[in-house]
Design an enzyme around this catalytic site. Structure first.
Site, PDB file in Angstrom:
ATOM      1  N   GLU A   1      70.847  24.675  41.693  1.00  0.00           N
ATOM      2  CA  GLU A   1      71.266  25.995  41.543  1.00  0.00           C
ATOM      3  C   GLU A   1      70.026  26.896  41.162  1.00  0.00           C
ATOM      4  O   GLU A   1      70.235  28.041  41.088  1.00  0.00           O
ATOM      5  CB  GLU A   1      72.266  26.187  40.416  1.00  0.00           C
ATOM      6  CG  GLU A   1      73.589  25.475  40.977  1.00  0.00           C
ATOM      7  CD  GLU A   1      74.347  26.220  41.822  1.00  0.00           C
ATOM      8  OE1 GLU A   1      73.706  27.503  42.335  1.00  0.00           O
ATOM      9  OE2 GLU A   1      75.227  25.584  42.554  1.00  0.00           O
TER      10      GLU A   1
ATOM     11  N   GLY B   1      38.215  29.414  50.714  1.00  0.00           N
ATOM     12  CA  GLY B   1      36.896  29.176  51.484  1.00  0.00           C
ATOM     13  C   GLY B   1      37.220  28.618  52.673  1.00  0.00           C
ATOM     14  O   GLY B   1      36.785  28.709  53.841  1.00  0.00           O
TER      15      GLY B   1
ATOM     16  N   ASP C   1      36.100  32.658  40.891  1.00  0.00           N
ATOM     17  CA  ASP C   1      35.692  33.811  40.549  1.00  0.00           C
ATOM     18  C   ASP C   1      34.773  33.683  39.268  1.00  0.00           C
ATOM     19  O   ASP C   1      33.622  34.519  38.937  1.00  0.00           O
ATOM     20  CB  ASP C   1      36.850  34.700  40.150  1.00  0.00           C
ATOM     21  CG  ASP C   1      37.860  35.162  41.275  1.00  0.00           C
ATOM     22  OD1 ASP C   1      37.194  35.850  42.207  1.00  0.00           O
ATOM     23  OD2 ASP C   1      38.686  34.705  41.353  1.00  0.00           O
TER      24      ASP C   1
ATOM     25  N   HIS D   1      38.316  38.637  46.801  1.00  0.00           N
ATOM     26  CA  HIS D   1      39.004  39.169  45.755  1.00  0.00           C
ATOM     27  C   HIS D   1      38.128  40.270  45.024  1.00  0.00           C
ATOM     28  O   HIS D   1      36.889  40.102  45.083  1.00  0.00           O
ATOM     29  CB  HIS D   1      39.179  37.879  44.694  1.00  0.00           C
ATOM     30  CG  HIS D   1      40.275  38.256  43.393  1.00  0.00           C
ATOM     31  ND1 HIS D   1      40.754  39.309  43.355  1.00  0.00           N
ATOM     32  CD2 HIS D   1      40.571  37.300  42.495  1.00  0.00           C
ATOM     33  CE1 HIS D   1      41.497  39.267  42.273  1.00  0.00           C
ATOM     34  NE2 HIS D   1      41.489  38.233  41.934  1.00  0.00           N
TER      35      HIS D   1
ATOM     36  N   SER E   1      78.490  35.404  49.697  1.00  0.00           N
ATOM     37  CA  SER E   1      79.809  35.592  49.441  1.00  0.00           C
ATOM     38  C   SER E   1      80.143  36.997  48.443  1.00  0.00           C
ATOM     39  O   SER E   1      79.283  37.271  47.882  1.00  0.00           O
ATOM     40  CB  SER E   1      80.500  34.378  48.449  1.00  0.00           C
ATOM     41  OG  SER E   1      79.796  34.539  47.357  1.00  0.00           O
TER      42      SER E   1
HETATM   43  P1  NDP Z   1      38.362  28.224  43.949  1.00  0.00           P
HETATM   44  O1  NDP Z   1      38.673  29.394  43.290  1.00  0.00           O
HETATM   45  O2  NDP Z   1      39.253  27.178  43.948  1.00  0.00           O
HETATM   46  O3  NDP Z   1      36.943  28.033  43.908  1.00  0.00           O
HETATM   47  C1  NDP Z   1      36.432  26.682  44.398  1.00  0.00           C
HETATM   48  C2  NDP Z   1      34.806  26.636  44.946  1.00  0.00           C
HETATM   49  O4  NDP Z   1      33.878  27.121  43.996  1.00  0.00           O
HETATM   50  C3  NDP Z   1      34.555  25.379  45.203  1.00  0.00           C
HETATM   51  O5  NDP Z   1      34.161  25.209  46.593  1.00  0.00           O
HETATM   52  C4  NDP Z   1      33.514  24.918  43.967  1.00  0.00           C
HETATM   53  O6  NDP Z   1      32.652  24.055  44.339  1.00  0.00           O
HETATM   54  C5  NDP Z   1      32.925  26.551  43.774  1.00  0.00           C
HETATM   55  N1  NDP Z   1      32.244  26.585  42.472  1.00  0.00           N
HETATM   56  C6  NDP Z   1      32.860  26.751  41.303  1.00  0.00           C
HETATM   57  N2  NDP Z   1      31.941  27.053  40.414  1.00  0.00           N
HETATM   58  C7  NDP Z   1      30.761  26.877  40.916  1.00  0.00           C
HETATM   59  C8  NDP Z   1      29.582  26.924  40.438  1.00  0.00           C
HETATM   60  N3  NDP Z   1      29.192  27.287  39.128  1.00  0.00           N
HETATM   61  N4  NDP Z   1      28.683  26.559  41.184  1.00  0.00           N
HETATM   62  C9  NDP Z   1      28.692  26.456  42.372  1.00  0.00           C
HETATM   63  N5  NDP Z   1      29.973  26.200  43.137  1.00  0.00           N
HETATM   64  C10 NDP Z   1      30.858  26.607  42.464  1.00  0.00           C
HETATM   65  O7  NDP Z   1      38.210  28.658  45.332  1.00  0.00           O
HETATM   66  P2  NDP Z   1      39.462  29.469  46.501  1.00  0.00           P
HETATM   67  O8  NDP Z   1      38.985  29.131  47.640  1.00  0.00           O
HETATM   68  O9  NDP Z   1      40.783  29.307  45.951  1.00  0.00           O
HETATM   69  O10 NDP Z   1      38.863  31.058  46.032  1.00  0.00           O
HETATM   70  C11 NDP Z   1      37.757  31.419  46.424  1.00  0.00           C
HETATM   71  C12 NDP Z   1      37.861  33.119  46.067  1.00  0.00           C
HETATM   72  O11 NDP Z   1      38.996  33.691  47.042  1.00  0.00           O
HETATM   73  C13 NDP Z   1      37.949  33.516  44.794  1.00  0.00           C
HETATM   74  O12 NDP Z   1      37.507  34.773  44.807  1.00  0.00           O
HETATM   75  C14 NDP Z   1      39.610  33.758  44.974  1.00  0.00           C
HETATM   76  O13 NDP Z   1      40.001  34.809  43.971  1.00  0.00           O
HETATM   77  C15 NDP Z   1      39.689  34.332  46.183  1.00  0.00           C
HETATM   78  N6  NDP Z   1      41.144  34.170  46.824  1.00  0.00           N
HETATM   79  C16 NDP Z   1      41.859  33.032  46.877  1.00  0.00           C
HETATM   80  C17 NDP Z   1      43.153  33.032  47.243  1.00  0.00           C
HETATM   81  C18 NDP Z   1      43.667  31.361  47.301  1.00  0.00           C
HETATM   82  O14 NDP Z   1      44.523  31.038  47.958  1.00  0.00           O
HETATM   83  N7  NDP Z   1      43.089  30.433  46.559  1.00  0.00           N
HETATM   84  C19 NDP Z   1      43.868  33.950  47.810  1.00  0.00           C
HETATM   85  C20 NDP Z   1      43.013  35.014  47.843  1.00  0.00           C
HETATM   86  C21 NDP Z   1      41.738  35.283  47.669  1.00  0.00           C
HETATM   87  P3  NDP Z   1      32.936  22.610  43.743  1.00  0.00           P
HETATM   88  O15 NDP Z   1      33.727  21.774  44.655  1.00  0.00           O
HETATM   89  O16 NDP Z   1      31.468  21.976  43.920  1.00  0.00           O
HETATM   90  O17 NDP Z   1      33.178  22.507  42.289  1.00  0.00           O
HETATM   91 MG    MG Z   2      44.780  35.763  43.277  1.00  0.00          MG
END
Ligand code: NDP
Ligand code: MG
Length: 402
Positions: free
Chosen positions: A296, A91, A152, A176, A322
């Protein structure tokens, strides 16, 4: 050698539609000549189209950054407010890239003033409460493109809160396919009168950002699940480029979800940690020092061989080691393939049948998830192999502070 030259020429001045060049080039795009260099060394783009390329004998269409220059995607989203829900690594990377690309982005998060919360991270990146940083409901109200990049499991947990704001004509954007591919479990079912699109960068959000900042771009997949506006495909491509992708290939949400879960559980992370551990243990059990076993197993891979494979391919790697390494690696590759193929088959079927999604949702929705995770990660961090790794990394001359 021909294609990269053309791509870099295009990238450097794609928005101008006129490109200076010193060589005579013409490029065929889907059967029609789309660019030509005339005698004044001016390359004019007569009509851009999606390129079809040959991927090892299979033809596929690709969308490149040069297909969606800045002025084009800015025009496509001129009337939109992009509401980014979530500020995890992905995000954050996408939101910052969109902001730097001049689009109207707001962030929607649960308000939490703990130092490590997403809310605080967003504030420290310059998002301002009440201006472009809002509680989730408010961002949902203001957004016309809802970019749901909550975790997710979070997307499933908050669906009842999100759905009422997906009013006619809005766009739901995902990174995703998970929420929709496993809708029987997530209960995510978008209304029919909106567009639903996806762009899934193939890498960490940290890389989405760092490649963008260095003028490069991550590869990503793109998909349309619902096209209510009749423009969903165009908007998906444009947004995929605007979030920082270099090239995009088309898929479906289901295929993206299944391949992504397979990849991260497999060769990208799960298998690689398993293989590192297994080889390290064998070397240690036979009396090799941690230094030797780590170098290694991990260090040589990440610091020397993987970057070379990334740059040149595996055939080049086999050709440029090699003859001893070459013979052994060529002989052992099929043995590993045979041993691993059934594990990958099992993994794929566990992903496809939804069991992996169920496990992810069940565990990631638990209130003690972060605590459980910390324990698991501490176990890895404190293992001899990764502790040895910390020392080896410190000994890299660029890190050596002793
Ligand atoms: P995360 O999966 O780490 O999710 C974190 C975010 O979700 C935080 O801002 C968190 O807020 C919020 N959150 C989680 N649960 C809740 C809830 N119940 N209510 C409100 N906010 C909530 O984030 P990513 O950025 O890694 O992934 C986001 C999307 O992108 C997913 O669909 C993932 O599969 C996809 N994606 C991710 C990749 C990656 O590199 N990580 C690669 C490609 C796609 P808070 O801090 O307040 O908990
Ligand atoms: Mg993934």
């Amino acid at each position: 050698m021909f294609r990269p030259i053309v791509s870099s020429v295009l990238r450097s001045s794609a928005s101008k539609n006129v490109i200076k060049s010193s060589s005579k080039i013409s490029l065929i795009v889907n059967g029609t000549s789309s660019m030509m260099i005339n005698n004044n060394n001016i390359l004019s783009i007569q009509k851009r189209g999606i390129k079809t390329l040959d991927f090892g004998g299979v033809k596929e269409e690709v969308i490149e950054r040069s297909d969606y220059p800045k002025d084009k995607y800015q025009a496509i989203f001129a009337k939109d407010t992009l509401a980014m829900l979530g500020y995890g690594t992905q995000g954050r990377g996408q939101a910052l890239n969109l902001r730097d690309n001049g689009l109207n982005v707001i962030i929607g998060l649960r308000k939490d003033n703990k130092p490590n919360s997403s809310w605080e991270k967003a504030k420290s990146d310059g998002w301002v409460e009440g201006k472009n940083l809002f509680p989730i409901d408010e961002a949902l109200k203001r957004g016309t493109v809802i970019m749901n990049l909550l975790s997710d499991a979070g997307q499933s947990m908050t669906w009842d809160q999100v759905k009422p704001h997906l009013t006619k004509g809005k766009t739901l954007y995902l990174a995703h396919g998970f929420a929709i591919a496993f809708a029987d479990q997530t209960k995510v079912s978008p209304p029919k009168d909106i567009d639903v699109i996806l762009c899934a960068p193939k890498g960490s959000g940290t890389t989405v950002r760092s490649l963008f900042l260095s003028g490069r771009g991550i590869n990503g997949s793109v998909a349309v699940y619902q096209d209510f506006s009749g423009k969903a495909r165009e908007r998906a491509f444009a947004l995929g480029i605007a979030v920082g992708c270099g090239y995009l290939y088309e898929t479906t949400l289901k295929k993206e979800a299944v391949s992504d879960l397979t990849g991260e559980r497999g060769v990208l992370m799960g298998m690689i940690e398993g293989a590192f551990r297994a080889q390290y243990k064998v070397l240690r059990d036979h009396g090799h020092s941690p230094s030797e076993a780590f170098n290694e197993t991990v260090e040589e891979a990440t610091q020397s061989l993987y970057p070379l494979i990334g740059a040149n391919g595996m055939d080049w790697m086999f050709a440029n080691c090699s003859t001893t390494a070459q013979r052994g690696a060529l002989d052992w590759a099929p043995r590993f393939e045979k041993a691993l193929a059934p594990v990958f088959e099992k993994l794929y079927s566990e992903v496809e049948n939804g069991n992996e999604a169920r496990r992810t949702l069940d565990l990631n929705s638990r209130s003690d998830y972060k605590e459980m995770l910390r324990k698991e990660l501490d176990e890895i961090k404190n293992s001899e192999m990764w502790r040895a790794g910390q020392v080896v990394r410190q000994l890299r001359p660029e890190n050596n502070k002793w």
